[in-house]
Design a protein around this motif. Sequence first.
Motif, PDB file in Angstrom:
ATOM      1  N   PRO A 130      65.970  39.077  -3.196  1.00  0.00           N
ATOM      2  CA  PRO A 130      64.936  39.802  -3.935  1.00  0.00           C
ATOM      3  C   PRO A 130      64.390  39.009  -5.110  1.00  0.00           C
ATOM      4  O   PRO A 130      63.190  39.048  -5.380  1.00  0.00           O
ATOM      5  CB  PRO A 130      65.648  41.064  -4.411  1.00  0.00           C
ATOM      6  N   VAL A 131      65.249  38.319  -5.833  1.00  0.00           N
ATOM      7  CA  VAL A 131      64.798  37.542  -6.979  1.00  0.00           C
ATOM      8  C   VAL A 131      65.310  36.115  -6.795  1.00  0.00           C
ATOM      9  O   VAL A 131      66.514  35.917  -6.684  1.00  0.00           O
ATOM     10  CB  VAL A 131      65.339  38.127  -8.303  1.00  0.00           C
ATOM     11  N   PRO A 132      64.424  35.150  -6.706  1.00  0.00           N
ATOM     12  CA  PRO A 132      64.867  33.780  -6.424  1.00  0.00           C
ATOM     13  C   PRO A 132      65.852  33.245  -7.467  1.00  0.00           C
ATOM     14  O   PRO A 132      66.644  32.363  -7.149  1.00  0.00           O
ATOM     15  CB  PRO A 132      63.571  32.975  -6.438  1.00  0.00           C
ATOM     16  N   ASP A 133      65.808  33.795  -8.678  1.00  0.00           N
ATOM     17  CA  ASP A 133      66.703  33.315  -9.732  1.00  0.00           C
ATOM     18  C   ASP A 133      68.182  33.460  -9.360  1.00  0.00           C
ATOM     19  O   ASP A 133      69.039  32.809  -9.951  1.00  0.00           O
ATOM     20  CB  ASP A 133      66.456  34.079 -11.033  1.00  0.00           C
ATOM     21  N   SER A 134      68.493  34.341  -8.384  1.00  0.00           N
ATOM     22  CA  SER A 134      69.904  34.560  -8.064  1.00  0.00           C
ATOM     23  C   SER A 134      70.530  33.344  -7.402  1.00  0.00           C
ATOM     24  O   SER A 134      71.732  33.285  -7.241  1.00  0.00           O
ATOM     25  CB  SER A 134      70.068  35.772  -7.173  1.00  0.00           C
ATOM     26  N   MET A 172      65.774  43.509   2.360  1.00  0.00           N
ATOM     27  CA  MET A 172      65.070  44.160   1.258  1.00  0.00           C
ATOM     28  C   MET A 172      64.360  45.411   1.741  1.00  0.00           C
ATOM     29  O   MET A 172      63.456  45.347   2.559  1.00  0.00           O
ATOM     30  CB  MET A 172      64.032  43.197   0.681  1.00  0.00           C
ATOM     31  N   LYS A 173      64.795  46.539   1.222  1.00  0.00           N
ATOM     32  CA  LYS A 173      64.112  47.775   1.559  1.00  0.00           C
ATOM     33  C   LYS A 173      63.137  48.105   0.421  1.00  0.00           C
ATOM     34  O   LYS A 173      63.270  47.629  -0.702  1.00  0.00           O
ATOM     35  CB  LYS A 173      65.126  48.912   1.714  1.00  0.00           C
ATOM     36  N   ASP A 174      62.168  48.934   0.746  1.00  0.00           N
ATOM     37  CA  ASP A 174      61.216  49.333  -0.280  1.00  0.00           C
ATOM     38  C   ASP A 174      61.885  50.260  -1.277  1.00  0.00           C
ATOM     39  O   ASP A 174      62.861  50.924  -0.981  1.00  0.00           O
ATOM     40  CB  ASP A 174      60.038  50.053   0.372  1.00  0.00           C
ATOM     41  N   LYS A 175      61.287  50.325  -2.428  1.00  0.00           N
ATOM     42  CA  LYS A 175      61.708  51.245  -3.476  1.00  0.00           C
ATOM     43  C   LYS A 175      63.150  51.024  -3.942  1.00  0.00           C
ATOM     44  O   LYS A 175      63.829  51.936  -4.376  1.00  0.00           O
ATOM     45  CB  LYS A 175      61.552  52.708  -3.014  1.00  0.00           C
ATOM     46  N   ASP A 176      63.620  49.805  -3.762  1.00  0.00           N
ATOM     47  CA  ASP A 176      64.933  49.489  -4.307  1.00  0.00           C
ATOM     48  C   ASP A 176      64.833  49.323  -5.810  1.00  0.00           C
ATOM     49  O   ASP A 176      63.768  48.992  -6.332  1.00  0.00           O
ATOM     50  CB  ASP A 176      65.457  48.166  -3.729  1.00  0.00           C
ATOM     51  N   ILE A 177      65.967  49.564  -6.459  1.00  0.00           N
ATOM     52  CA  ILE A 177      66.048  49.213  -7.875  1.00  0.00           C
ATOM     53  C   ILE A 177      66.742  47.875  -7.955  1.00  0.00           C
ATOM     54  O   ILE A 177      67.846  47.710  -7.423  1.00  0.00           O
ATOM     55  CB  ILE A 177      66.834  50.254  -8.680  1.00  0.00           C
ATOM     56  N   ILE A 178      66.098  46.910  -8.561  1.00  0.00           N
ATOM     57  CA  ILE A 178      66.695  45.585  -8.672  1.00  0.00           C
ATOM     58  C   ILE A 178      67.006  45.330 -10.137  1.00  0.00           C
ATOM     59  O   ILE A 178      66.126  45.401 -10.990  1.00  0.00           O
ATOM     60  CB  ILE A 178      65.729  44.499  -8.156  1.00  0.00           C
ATOM     61  N   ALA A 179      68.286  45.051 -10.423  1.00  0.00           N
ATOM     62  CA  ALA A 179      68.664  44.762 -11.802  1.00  0.00           C
ATOM     63  C   ALA A 179      69.081  43.301 -11.896  1.00  0.00           C
ATOM     64  O   ALA A 179      69.788  42.794 -11.026  1.00  0.00           O
ATOM     65  CB  ALA A 179      69.805  45.663 -12.229  1.00  0.00           C
ATOM     66  N   VAL A 180      68.603  42.647 -12.960  1.00  0.00           N
ATOM     67  CA  VAL A 180      68.926  41.239 -13.159  1.00  0.00           C
ATOM     68  C   VAL A 180      69.913  41.138 -14.314  1.00  0.00           C
ATOM     69  O   VAL A 180      69.671  41.680 -15.397  1.00  0.00           O
ATOM     70  CB  VAL A 180      67.646  40.427 -13.472  1.00  0.00           C
ATOM     71  N   PHE A 181      71.017  40.443 -14.084  1.00  0.00           N
ATOM     72  CA  PHE A 181      72.043  40.285 -15.123  1.00  0.00           C
ATOM     73  C   PHE A 181      72.188  38.827 -15.504  1.00  0.00           C
ATOM     74  O   PHE A 181      71.869  37.934 -14.721  1.00  0.00           O
ATOM     75  CB  PHE A 181      73.394  40.810 -14.633  1.00  0.00           C
ATOM     76  N   GLU A 182      72.740  38.655 -16.714  1.00  0.00           N
ATOM     77  CA  GLU A 182      72.890  37.280 -17.182  1.00  0.00           C
ATOM     78  C   GLU A 182      74.227  36.687 -16.745  1.00  0.00           C
ATOM     79  O   GLU A 182      74.345  35.499 -16.535  1.00  0.00           O
ATOM     80  CB  GLU A 182      72.771  37.234 -18.705  1.00  0.00           C
ATOM     81  N   ASN A 183      75.268  37.529 -16.656  1.00  0.00           N
ATOM     82  CA  ASN A 183      76.554  36.966 -16.235  1.00  0.00           C
ATOM     83  C   ASN A 183      77.294  37.913 -15.301  1.00  0.00           C
ATOM     84  O   ASN A 183      76.933  39.082 -15.148  1.00  0.00           O
ATOM     85  CB  ASN A 183      77.422  36.589 -17.447  1.00  0.00           C
ATOM     86  N   ASP A 184      78.357  37.372 -14.686  1.00  0.00           N
ATOM     87  CA  ASP A 184      79.062  38.136 -13.659  1.00  0.00           C
ATOM     88  C   ASP A 184      79.839  39.313 -14.240  1.00  0.00           C
ATOM     89  O   ASP A 184      80.026  40.316 -13.562  1.00  0.00           O
ATOM     90  CB  ASP A 184      79.987  37.206 -12.858  1.00  0.00           C
ATOM     91  N   LEU A 185      80.274  39.190 -15.501  1.00  0.00           N
ATOM     92  CA  LEU A 185      81.068  40.279 -16.085  1.00  0.00           C
ATOM     93  C   LEU A 185      80.240  41.551 -16.198  1.00  0.00           C
ATOM     94  O   LEU A 185      80.703  42.645 -15.866  1.00  0.00           O
ATOM     95  CB  LEU A 185      81.598  39.868 -17.462  1.00  0.00           C
ATOM     96  N   ASP A 186      78.965  41.393 -16.668  1.00  0.00           N
ATOM     97  CA  ASP A 186      78.074  42.551 -16.771  1.00  0.00           C
ATOM     98  C   ASP A 186      77.829  43.169 -15.404  1.00  0.00           C
ATOM     99  O   ASP A 186      77.800  44.390 -15.249  1.00  0.00           O
ATOM    100  CB  ASP A 186      76.733  42.123 -17.385  1.00  0.00           C
TER     101      ASP A 186
END
Lengths: 173, 386
Positions: free
Chosen positions: A129-133, A1-15
């Motif tokens: 970055p996000v435990p939900d992954s 994890m580097k600083d100032k990353d953009i982290i995007a959370v998606f609901e499914n693999d297709l997106d």
Amino acid sequence: MKDKDIIAVFENDLDLVKAIGSLKESSIPVRDAFTPFPVHDVLKMLGRKSRLPYFSVMAGAGSIILVFAFLYYTAVIDYPINYGGKPYFAFPSFVVIIFLLTILITFISTVLVFHFRTGLFPGKEPEIPVPDSSDDRFILTVGVDEGLSGEMRSMAKEILTKSGALEIIETEQ
Amino acid sequence: MKETFNIPGRIKLLALLLTGLGVLAVITGFVTDQPRMWTSLLINNFYYLSLALGAVFFLALQYVTDSRWSAMFNRIPEAMASFVPAAFIFMIILFPGMSVIYEWAEPGIAERDALIAHKSPYLNIPFFFVRMVLLFSLWILLIFMIRRHSLNQEIVDGAAWFKKSRHYSMVFIFVFALTFSVASFDWIMSIDSHWFSTIFGIRAIISSLYYSVAAIILLVLSLNSAGYLKALNKYHLNDFSRYLFRLSIVFGYLWFMQYFIIWYANIPETTFYYVYRVNQPWTFLFYAELIINWTIPFLALMSDDAGRRKIVLIPVSIVVLAGFYISLYIQIIPGSIGELRIGFIELGSFAGFAGLFILIFMNSLSRAPLLTENHPFMKESLDHHL
């Protein structure tokens, strides 16, 4: 994890796959993706090619020679015993042991090399970055140290939102 | 988009020519060298029967495991299976040649040979034919049921017919395991009537699946190049090549297991079979069987990328199918006529059977639409990717 990353959370693999596609089109570098299960398209699109299979083949070939040498040494040179009237060097009786030990050695060495190369060991703190992954979310990170200007940064965010990101997190120092 | 297979005139002509060549070879064989003709009839018939039944086994496996990728290919094994009745006729034609092929069928052998006399309650000609009729009628019945339910999927929507197909597939796998063992014991192992191997049945079963997958690959690819089955992509090929790769390992395993146990036990009653075959003139064919059927596909298909390329998959399938002939040759010829001769009789009759097989296959394939559109997994199969 580097600083100032953009982290995007998606609901499914297709997106997620769609987002990687559009980011690549605008030549914005993707740092990494985190998915709860293996998604073949992601591996392909990120251009990550594992060299582990090559290692396994080499380890397998090496262990055939190793085990054969071991068997030859023990059964023919060091401690020859005549059993069943067979010659000391009875190749068919070697085959089963070569077969089994090759599988064992290849398997163990591949696991060890995998853990060594990925820096994993028992009790290691997870670097996600996000435990939900690890549950039901698909994470995409876009790095900044690849020389991402402010303009590209907002473009990346726009693309991610368009591709259906549920939430975009920006980490600061 | 009901796609139906139309028999291409050129291929039909070619197949008819091959069949004609086969008829010519059979006539030449009967005039010049009858023992060779009878044995090569048995080899060829068992070869194509194995392909046909192995194809049904493949189809049944797809149903039982709910395989999604293979739904679009279901018609090909079904069409291959329609060769089984023809194989039945050829097995019956073999009757006059039985005493040539099978040592135990020679008249009066039981008085000279105590072991054959002991086995004669099982190995006698009437019971041999009773078993043959029973086996073939079971196979034909089950193939008919699987085929009918598959065609019903075409007419009536819903998963009910699919479930019935799956049910008959389970029955088929169970019946096939038992009956094909018996068939291989009867038709091939009894040639060396003093010899026995308990692993022989599973070897024949695995062989039939292995080589029929190779045949299915070739048929699918040739249909694809003729403009059918357009949805075929590299992931389908990948799955096919996995079948071929894994089964080559199983083949090598079983080949070695049979050899190894006999070698280790070193009992003269079983070793004579191998002692005969590793010596001249069979040495080359004996080792060629293992190298062609295991080493070549194992090394060629090891990488996933190679298995996705037609340029690798086609030669490997052809080599493997040639290996099946060698495999049957080394099992049948040394015990029956005992001299190594391959000429026009063998190759011509093989070509004849190939032509007949292709004719029956094309005829059966053209009778139904190529894709069962109401098959529950059809969409997933057409859009298969990893």
